[in-house]
Scaffold this motif. Sequence first.
Motif: not given
Length: 537
Positions: A410, A414, A421, A423-425, A427-429, A501
Amino acid sequence: VGSIAAHKNTNVISENFLTYTQKINEDHNLNAMAGYSYQSSRNETWQSNNRNFISDSFTYWNLGAGSSYQNAASNMEDWIMSSFYGRVNYNFKGRYLFTVTGRYDGSSKFGENNKWAFFPSGAFAWNVKEEPFMESVNAISSLKIRTSYGETGNSEIGSYQSLATYSPTLTTMDGVPVNAVRPTSVANPNLTWETTKQTDAGFDIGFLDNRINLTVDYYYKKTVDLLYAVPLPIYSGFTGALQNIGSVENKGWEFALSTVNLKGDFKWNTDFNITFNRNKILQLPGGDIFYNTIPGHMLSTDSQVLREGQVVGAFYGWQFDGLYQQGDDFSAQPTKKPGDVKYKDIFGRDANNELVAGANGTVNADDRTIIGNPQPDFTFGFNNDFKYKNFDLNIFFQGSYGNDMLNITRMELDWMAGKANATKDALRRWTPENTNTDVPRASSTNNAEVSSRWVEDGSYLRLKNVAFGYTFPTNALSKISVSQLRLFVSAQNLWTLTNYTGYDPEVSFQDSNRNIGLDYMGYPNIKSFTVGINAKF
């Protein structure tokens, strides 16, 4: 391309011992043993290569026909272990049992001053149930009290670690190839055995004709003269040297409970065990040892520390303190901007978080601290066996609680640098319109620094194995000439309960006792299903 490689491994093992047994008056039983063992290993390899052959129509392995000869390589490693050992067992009426052992071991791997070491051990057990005063205690079917002390040695290092070694190097001078040698390791004539001294005390007790059996143990292990590759300063010309430094302790409790819950046509047996281990570094003569296990391409800082009073492999870095917002005070980290990660300024502050005299009030390398403990509070296993007539079922759980994981996977995905690439996190940046988040803004300045942001709880409970089977009755097999036949289906790693996670809290990409709890692209334990037949003819 042509290549020739050869490998030769020679192992010699010789064990020689004598045993003496004596029984006196039906009460005294003595057994003594003494012996000598010898073991040697020699491993030789060599390889030669060439390239650019215009034909393969040559005689036997004609490597000389190529026009691009590659450097040959060869290696030889050998070692010898020699041991004298002895053991004496004595018991009186089957109630009092004594054991004394001793080993005198020598290994060629160690320095010329310390090749030999002596490792003693002793144990005592009292079979209390055999005492006359226990005859009327029907509820207790067995009771034994045990204690022991012993020392063991560790010689699992490579050969020649105590010697100064040299390696070849090639260069050119005036267009002419020149070979030379360079020193690659320093000598340590005092290199010796790593020794673990262990004390145990415990008891075994059974109730109700041994339908309930409990084992309790307390242990204390102290390892001294630790074998560790100590980093050396760059100006020495060497990266490190293997030395005997410091000491470590492991102590704790172990409990094992076995029960026969149901008997008859429907049978149910249970086994449960749990271990509480506490690990601590007792002594490091040279002070803290910092080291980095983060993959090199991430250009990160130290990730772990060995420090007196702390566990082995403690995670080391900054304490994550959320994200900077518009209007915050940036004086502690002047290069940061709104949406960047914020670290706690802990160096030079008192209990009230006020700066002490001389503190600079900035976040730097001095503000790094221990941010995680990879050692679990306890580990456990829980096994159940069921049987009804010819059907059988086994269910096994295992788990760990209280251990931290450093999620390096991670950490790479991230860091919001836009180089790989994510993670989908992502999108919460953080953005000026989305400030209530713990994911930093997209920026190449948010480097993958080791911080508590990447430390997670690695506790888990896992259904490790389930197996269901059916055994055919013997009378049903007489016509097919099979004496035993069982069909079964099983599943492994079927279900896991965890807050981690990553893919699997049970993995670690570094395989050593000072590098546990590290997850970087760790391949998870696979979920598998098996169908099979056991037949006996």
